[in-house]
Design a protein around this motif. Structure first.
Motif, mmCIF file in Angstrom:
data_model
loop_
_atom_site.group_PDB
_atom_site.id
_atom_site.type_symbol
_atom_site.label_atom_id
_atom_site.label_comp_id
_atom_site.label_asym_id
_atom_site.label_seq_id
_atom_site.Cartn_x
_atom_site.Cartn_y
_atom_site.Cartn_z
ATOM 1 N N LEU A 112 -5.855 6.355 32.796
ATOM 2 C CA LEU A 112 -4.721 6.851 33.570
ATOM 3 C C LEU A 112 -4.534 8.351 33.358
ATOM 4 C CD1 LEU A 112 -2.357 6.211 35.443
ATOM 5 C CD2 LEU A 112 -0.998 5.639 33.413
ATOM 6 N N ALA A 113 -4.668 8.802 32.104
ATOM 7 C CA ALA A 113 -4.527 10.232 31.824
ATOM 8 C C ALA A 113 -5.629 11.049 32.500
ATOM 9 C CB ALA A 113 -4.550 10.467 30.308
ATOM 10 N N VAL A 114 -6.866 10.564 32.434
ATOM 11 C CA VAL A 114 -7.979 11.273 33.077
ATOM 12 C C VAL A 114 -7.803 11.279 34.589
ATOM 13 C CG1 VAL A 114 -10.477 11.211 33.482
ATOM 14 C CG2 VAL A 114 -9.588 10.836 31.189
ATOM 15 N N ALA A 115 -7.365 10.154 35.160
ATOM 16 C CA ALA A 115 -7.146 10.081 36.604
ATOM 17 C C ALA A 115 -6.059 11.064 37.036
ATOM 18 C CB ALA A 115 -6.757 8.663 37.003
ATOM 19 N N TRP A 116 -5.010 11.175 36.265
ATOM 20 C CA TRP A 116 -3.946 12.138 36.568
ATOM 21 C C TRP A 116 -4.482 13.567 36.556
ATOM 22 C CZ3 TRP A 116 1.209 13.271 37.476
ATOM 23 C CH2 TRP A 116 2.022 12.193 37.805
ATOM 24 N N LEU A 117 -5.254 13.909 35.534
ATOM 25 C CA LEU A 117 -5.798 15.268 35.438
ATOM 26 C C LEU A 117 -6.740 15.565 36.600
ATOM 27 C CD1 LEU A 117 -6.526 15.491 31.593
ATOM 28 C CD2 LEU A 117 -4.678 16.605 32.865
ATOM 29 N N PRO A 148 -16.480 1.283 44.311
ATOM 30 C CA PRO A 148 -16.204 0.144 43.423
ATOM 31 C C PRO A 148 -16.570 0.472 41.977
ATOM 32 C CG PRO A 148 -18.206 -0.251 44.678
ATOM 33 C CD PRO A 148 -17.642 1.043 45.186
ATOM 34 N N HIS A 149 -15.877 -0.158 41.048
ATOM 35 C CA HIS A 149 -16.095 0.149 39.631
ATOM 36 C C HIS A 149 -17.529 -0.157 39.191
ATOM 37 C CE1 HIS A 149 -11.548 -0.261 39.333
ATOM 38 N NE2 HIS A 149 -11.795 0.928 38.833
ATOM 39 N N PHE A 150 -18.080 -1.282 39.656
ATOM 40 C CA PHE A 150 -19.416 -1.648 39.175
ATOM 41 C C PHE A 150 -20.458 -0.624 39.621
ATOM 42 C CE2 PHE A 150 -19.392 -3.603 43.380
ATOM 43 C CZ PHE A 150 -20.668 -3.386 43.837
ATOM 44 N N TRP A 151 -20.299 -0.067 40.841
ATOM 45 C CA TRP A 151 -21.259 0.928 41.325
ATOM 46 C C TRP A 151 -21.145 2.217 40.511
ATOM 47 C CZ3 TRP A 151 -21.317 5.832 43.417
ATOM 48 C CH2 TRP A 151 -22.490 6.218 44.067
ATOM 49 N N ALA A 186 -11.330 5.697 35.858
ATOM 50 C CA ALA A 186 -10.458 6.780 36.320
ATOM 51 C C ALA A 186 -10.803 7.278 37.721
ATOM 52 C CB ALA A 186 -10.517 7.942 35.333
ATOM 53 N N ILE A 187 -12.073 7.267 38.109
ATOM 54 C CA ILE A 187 -12.479 7.904 39.369
ATOM 55 C C ILE A 187 -11.799 7.290 40.595
ATOM 56 C CG2 ILE A 187 -14.442 8.218 40.933
ATOM 57 C CD1 ILE A 187 -16.151 8.901 38.520
#
Length: 311
Positions: A112-117, A148-151, A186-187
Motif C-alpha cells: 500500500l505504501a509503495v502503491a501510494w508513492l 494481473p498479479h500472476f503476470w 503494488a503495481i
C-alpha cells in the motif's frame, strides 16, 4: 450522545453486521464445494476411510446434525471467540492465524505504501508536463491497473531474478525477499490510485482556493504542497480501505507464486481441503482487518477534510 459518539457507534454496529454476514456467507459457501468434510478430516479422498470411521468423525464434529444446527453452533463458538481446531492440521485455528497474520499484514502495508508513492509520483508528473505527459501518465495508469498479479510476478521473476539475479525468485527472510512480492501487489493498485489522484489534482489546480493562493503570491511549489496535495489525497485516502481488501485478495496469488507464508496461501490450502474452521477463521480475520483499516481511513478523512466533521 455526541456526534463523535454516534459516529463511532454506527461504525461498531456496521462492523458487527459485516462480521456476521461474512461468517454466514462463508459457512454456506464452503458447504457448496463438492466433497465430504468428514473425509477431509480423515485425510482426503485418498485416505480410503471406512464407513465406520466416517460416521465416528461426523458424530464427533457434529457433521451428522442438520445444516441449520451446525450453523447456529458455529455462530455460538465464534461469538465467544472460539475459532475451533483445523481439520487438516489438527491445530488451534487462532494459533495458526496468529503465526500467519504478521507476514500478510507486512506485505499488504508495504505494498500500500509503495502503491501510494508510485501513484503520487505519476500523478504529480503527469499534471506538470503538459498534454504529452498527461497522455503518457494516463496510459501508464490504465495499463498498470489492468495487469494481473500472476503476470506481473512472472515478468519480475524472469527479469530481476532469472535475468539479473538481483532478487530471489521465492520470498526469503530479509528485505530482498520482500521486494518482488511487494512490487507485484503494488503495481495494479498504483494504477487505480494514480487515476483518482490525477483527476483530483487537476480539479484542485483549478479550484478557487488555489486561485486565491496564487493571487496572494504563493509559489507554484507552495500551492501544490500546502493546498493541492491534501485536497488530491482525499479520494485516495477514502479508497485505502478498499485497497487493503484488494491487496489481501491479491496476496492469495502472490504468496502462492513466491512461496511466502501468509493468510492468502493458508486460505487457498484450507479451501482445497474443505477445512471449514480454518477457512472461517481466515476470512473473519481478513474481514476484521478490513474493518479496522476502513475505520482508520474514515478517521483520517475526517481529520483531513473539515467538511466531513461538520456533516
Amino acid at each position: 450522545m455526541g456526534a463523535a459518539a454516534r459516529w463511532w457507534a454506527s461504525r461498531v454496529a456496521g462492523a458487527a453486521f459485516v462480521l456476521w454476514a461474512v461468517a454466514t456467507l462463508t459457512f454456506f459457501a464452503i458447504r457448496l464445494i463438492p466433497g465430504d468434510p468428514a473425509e477431509a478430516i480423515l485425510g482426503g479422498p485418498g485416505s480410503q476411510a471406512s464407513d465406520e470411521a466416517l460416521a465416528a468423525v461426523r458424530a464427533e464434529y457434529g457433521l451428522d446434525q442438520p445444516i441449520a444446527v451446525q450453523y447456529v453452533r458455529q455462530l455460538g463458538r465464534l461469538a465467544v471467540g472460539d475459532l475451533g481446531t483445523s481439520y487438516s492440521l489438527r491445530e488451534d485455528v487462532a494459533a495458526l492465524l496468529g503465526a500467519q497474520l504478521p507476514g500478510t499484514l507486512l506485505l499488504a502495508v508495504l505494498a500500500l505504501a509503495v502503491a501510494w508513492l508510485l501513484a503520487l509520483a505519476l500523478a504529480t508528473w503527469s499534471t506538470r508536463g503538459g498534454r504529452v505527459s498527461a497522455a503518457v501518465g494516463s496510459g501508464l495508469e490504465v495499463i498498470a491497473a489492468a495487469l494481473p498479479h500472476f503476470w506481473i510476478a512472472i515478468v519480475l521473476i524472469l527479469v530481476f531474478s532469472t535475468g539479473l539475479g538481483w532478487f530471489p525468485p521465492i520470498s526469503t527472510p530479509g528485505v530482498a525477499g520482500l521486494v518482488l512480492p511487494v512490487v507485484t501487489l503494488a503495481i495494479p493498485l498504483a494504477g487505480f490510485l494514480g487515476q483518482v489522484m490525477r483527476e483530483s489534482l487537476l480539479d484542485a489546480l483549478e479550484a478557487p482556493f488555489t486561485v486565491s493562493a496564487r493571487a496572494r503570491g504563493e509559489s507554484e511549489a507552495g500551492v501544490r504542497q500546502v493546498h493541492v496535495l491534501r485536497h488530491a489525497a482525499l479520494p485516495a485516502v477514502s479508497l485505502s480501505g478498499w485497497a487493503f481488501g484488494f491487496l489481501v485478495s491479491g496476496a492469495v496469488v502472490v504468496e502462492t507464486i513466491f512461496a511466502r507464508p501468509g493468510l492468502g496461501r493458508t486460505l487457498l490450502n484450507a479451501v482445497t481441503l474443505r477445512d471449514i474452521p480454518l477457512v472461517l477463521g481466515v476470512v473473519l480475520v481478513v474481514a476484521a482487518a478490513y474493518i479496522v483499516v476502513t475505520l482508520l481511513t474514515d478517521a483520517a478523512q475526517r481529520l483531513l477534510d473539515p467538511r466531513t466533521r461538520a456533516a
